[in-house]
Design an enzyme around this catalytic site. Structure first.
Site, short mmCIF file in Angstrom:
data_model
loop_
_atom_site.label_atom_id
_atom_site.label_comp_id
_atom_site.label_asym_id
_atom_site.label_seq_id
_atom_site.Cartn_x
_atom_site.Cartn_y
_atom_site.Cartn_z
N SER A 113 60.67 20.93 23.59
CA SER A 113 59.51 20.04 23.59
C SER A 113 58.20 20.74 23.92
CB SER A 113 59.72 18.89 24.59
OG SER A 113 60.01 19.39 25.89
N ASP A 124 52.92 14.55 31.82
CA ASP A 124 53.85 13.44 32.01
C ASP A 124 54.95 13.76 33.03
OD1 ASP A 124 55.36 15.28 30.65
OD2 ASP A 124 55.53 14.11 28.81
N HIS A 134 55.79 17.95 30.77
CA HIS A 134 55.02 18.73 29.80
C HIS A 134 53.58 18.90 30.27
CE1 HIS A 134 58.23 16.40 27.71
NE2 HIS A 134 58.51 17.61 27.27
#
Length: 756
Positions: free
Chosen positions: A417, A720, A723
């Site tokens: 991610s 968040d 990330h």
């Protein structure tokens, strides 16, 4: 009757096609498994081998068949082009619908146990999420004035209510249940029928009004199942099919038929057609000789049984699949590979179900129409690509200026991610707002308020932002592709790992995706179609591209949170070995320039600090969990050593080890100095429930609520809790591209010069 329509008419008295053709559908949206998958599984996990599709397409088309499927013949009969697979991003055409079906999928949502038993994670609920996202993005694009050429590849919003929605799945569920006791299986069947009913209601809520629902065929007659149960003749019926498996299929079909009848009453402004595929297939198999086929228990492609091992479970190299050989006359067989039907059998079934019609176009005309549509679609790609690239920012637009003599032409990225630009968002459900709002102004598939480090690397190299490999809307691979997928790992994902929340698109799968892209680009490029060339990389540029790796955080996180520290450390050598083998694999394929990020200070992630508050004395001066960071540093040390060793025998390559750990830790430990506040806080959250992620939804008083972002994300390092914000990503990117944290100490500009 083969078909029960609104009036319950027999297919022989009132052919289904006569009813369907009177509606003049402008699109088909299909949900299903391998019986109707036109390429999603092939694009996502590994390419279907050459022997498949030999009869009609003359090359791999993503279908587990020698040619066309029932869904293809339906499209022909409705005068529509064959459906593009939703996850196949290479020149798709969605003007007349999309195919969300994927091989190995189930009606039931897939958990770790189902995944371990070979169920594809892209089950019906995921296919519905894909459709919902597809519709949302189409609606968004049509509300804008720009991107008119991209719109030409997509259906108009009004098409969704005038389309035919087809559902053809359940065989894999029944096959899974056949391993359980009859009582256990019967307890599960009503829920499967309910899932289908709920799916139809959801599609109705999104505008769908016409539905074609296939029941499950006699899977007890599949040669593969007969071979598995042939040791006990008492299991077989009068034509040699496995009785109890077929009885289970019939029980499910009765339940499904009841649900469809209930929906006809509930959704009175809709047309629902229940297709008795079971009867059609059983009739075909029972009377095989009379219907023009040979041994009903035989199958054409004996060697193809190897690819029936699910590609997401055990992967096969292209060299292994090249040896598959089929029989000389597939049209004589009902079964293609022991599980799937031949084109000839699919045609027989389609004719039986849909009947004949004056509206049916000839096969040559159908293929010609598709070709013309493809040309028309491809003709807009150059303009679309230009529009998309122009929209991504001034620095990225510089890639369209004069190209210097020393220029890296493309980037191919493998990761999780931290560098996923949209693959997981496309495949498993759209990453919601407020993700993307700082730079893109809308969700962009990134788990961030804006750009990622890989985006800033692209800018530094004067290249466009990378299209995610699985994002089929507006993708352009001329200057590379992003195979990174959120939640992925270096290690292959088994049932236990999948059940714990890890993504099956692990590094080995990403490498297979790259090989598929490379093979297809080589097949299509330079065939005299300049428009195709405008969105695909030149075959000779793969060896000149930059290959980026940014992966390993999820492996370490899983080890730290599911085992002991000692076991986590012991898992590191194998992780490093797999990553090194990936580099060697790409090298053997022609890659020469590698940019390998180490893993960041995982012990500083706010998510871990909040979820598992550290004990007194277990944190360092920056407030991070010391033991977690020590494991990350051990991984990095071993990775650096292994890359140094790789340089010794890959002596004509350029391998750069990039110390992102030091950059990120320096940023966190000196946050105030660099203009950030609260280094262990984060911006995007649910104020009412901090246990929910930024990308999660909450329901409050019956209202769906998304997370909210802080007023100024540029003040935060963490977006968040897992990330980084765009501001932090830019800060880190600026530090790593200058070469001061690289081994050898090469900046990106110097790297370019080295490739000349």
């Amino acid at each position: 009757p083969i078909v029960a329509s609104l009036k319950g008419a027999s297919a022989l008295e009132d052919p289904l096609f006569r009813t369907l053709s009177s509606r003049r559908f402008s699109a088909i949206f299909n949900f299903g498994d391998s019986y109707s998958d036109t390429g999603s599984s092939s694009a996502t996990f590994d390419r279907v081998p050459y022997s498949c599709n030999m009869t009609f397409f003359g090359k791999p088309s993503g279908r587990l068949c020698d040619g066309r499927l029932v869904i293809d013949f339906l499209a022909e009969k409705l005068g529509l082009p064959y459906l593009s697979a939703y996850l196949d991003a290479m020149a798709p055409e969605f003007k007349h619908g999309a195919n969300f079906a994927v091989s190995g999928s189930t009606i039931k949502p897939v958990d770790g146990e189902l995944y371990a038993h070979a169920a594809n994670p892209l089950s019906l609920n995921i296919q519905l999420l894909q459709f919902r996202q597809f519709k949302q993005r189409v609606d968004e694009l049509y509300k804008k004035d720009g991107n008119s050429m991209l719109k030409n590849r997509l259906p108009k919003p009004k098409v969704f209510s005038n389309a035919l929605y087809t559902i053809d799945m359940g065989s894999n569920d029944i096959n899974q249940l056949s391993a359980f006791s009859r009582d256990q299986a019967n307890e599960s069947l009503p829920q499967l029928a309910k899932y289908i009913s709920q799916a139809i209601e959801e599609l109705h809520g999104l505008g769908g009004r016409s539905f074609l629902i296939h029941n499950v065929g006699p899977i007890g007659c599949l040669p593969n199942n007969i071979e598995n149960y042939n040791s006990d003749p008492k299991n077989l019926d009068e034509i040699g099919c496995v009785k109890f498996v077929n009885e289970m299929s019939q029980e499910f079909n009765e339940l499904l038929k009841e649900k469809v009848s209930e929906l006809r009453t509930k959704l009175q402004n809709s047309s629902l057609f229940y297709v008795d595929m079971y009867s059609a297939k059983y009739s075909l198999i029972r009377d095989a000789n009379r219907n023009g086929f040979t041994d009903r228990r035989g199958y054409c492609c004996k060697d193809c049984k190897m690819y029936l091992i699910p590609l997401w479970m055990k992967h096969i190299s292209s060299n292994e699949t090249a040896g598959y050989k089929a029989c000389n006359g597939p049209s004589k067989y009902i079964s293609w590979d022991g599980v799937h039907f031949t084109e000839a059998a699919n045609r027989w079934l389609a004719d039986r179900i849909f009947g004949s019609s004056p509206y049916a176009i000839s096969l040559k005309a159908a293929w010609g129409a598709r070709s013309r549509l493809q040309v028309a679609v491809i003709a807009v790609v150059l303009v679309v690509g230009l529009t998309v690239f122009i929209s991504v920012g001034a620095r990225s637009r510089e890639a369209f200026g004069s190209v210097k003599q020393c220029q890296i032409p493309a980037i191919y990225n493998f990761g999780d991610s931290n560098s996923d630009t949209g693959s997981v968002s496309a495949a498993f459900g759209r990453v919601p707002f407020p993700n993307g709002f700082s730079f893109f102004g809308k969700p962009s598939g990134r788990y961030c308020d804006g750009r990622l480090i890989i985006d800033f690397i692209a800018e530094k190299l004067r290249l466009p932002y990378l299209s995610a490999y699985l994002d089929s809307i507006g993708a352009n691979f001329k200057h590379g592709a992003d195979f990174a997928a959120s939640g992925t790992t270096i290690q292959h994902v088994d049932g236990n790992l999948y059940g714990s929340g890890l993504n099956p698109l692990s590094l080995d799968v990403q490498l297979l995706q790259f090989e598929t892209l490379k093979e297809r680009a080589s097949e299509l490029y330079g065939k005299g179609n300049s428009m195709v060339n405008s969105q695909l990389p030149r075959p000779d540029e793969f060896s000149k591209a930059l290959y980026v790796f940014d992966i390993g955080q999820n492996d370490i996180h899983h080890a730290l949170t599911s085992t002991t520290l000692d076991k986590a450390r012991k898992s590191i050598p194998e992780l490093v070995n797999v990553l090194a083998l990936a580099i060697e694999t790409l090298y053997r394929g022609g890659a020469r320039v590698f940019w390998v990020h180490n893993t960041g200070p995982i012990g500083c992630l706010p998510y871990l600090l909040v979820k598992n508050p550290p004990a007194a004395g277990s944190t360092d001066e920056a407030g991070c969990i010391k033991s977690y960071n020590e494991v990350a540093q051990e991984f990095n040390s071993q990775l650096k050593t292994r890359i140094s060793n790789l340089r010794l025998h890959l002596n004509d390559s350029l391998l750069v080890y990039v110390d992102t750990y030091s950059a990120k830790y320096n940023l966190i430990s000196e946050a105030n100095t660099y203009g950030f506040i609260d280094p262990l806080g984060y911006c995007c959250k649910h104020s009412e429930n901090t246990s929910l992620h930024c990308w999660s939804k909450a329901t409050i008083n019956g209202i769906v609520v998304h997370a909210t972002a802080c007023s100024n994300p540029t003040q935060y390092i963490s977006w968040d809790s897992i990330h980084y914000t765009e501001a932090a990503n830019k800060w880190v990117a600026d530090r790593i591209v200058d070469g001061s944290l690289s081994d050898p100490p090469l900046s990106l500009p110097n790297l370019i010069q080295k490739t000349c």
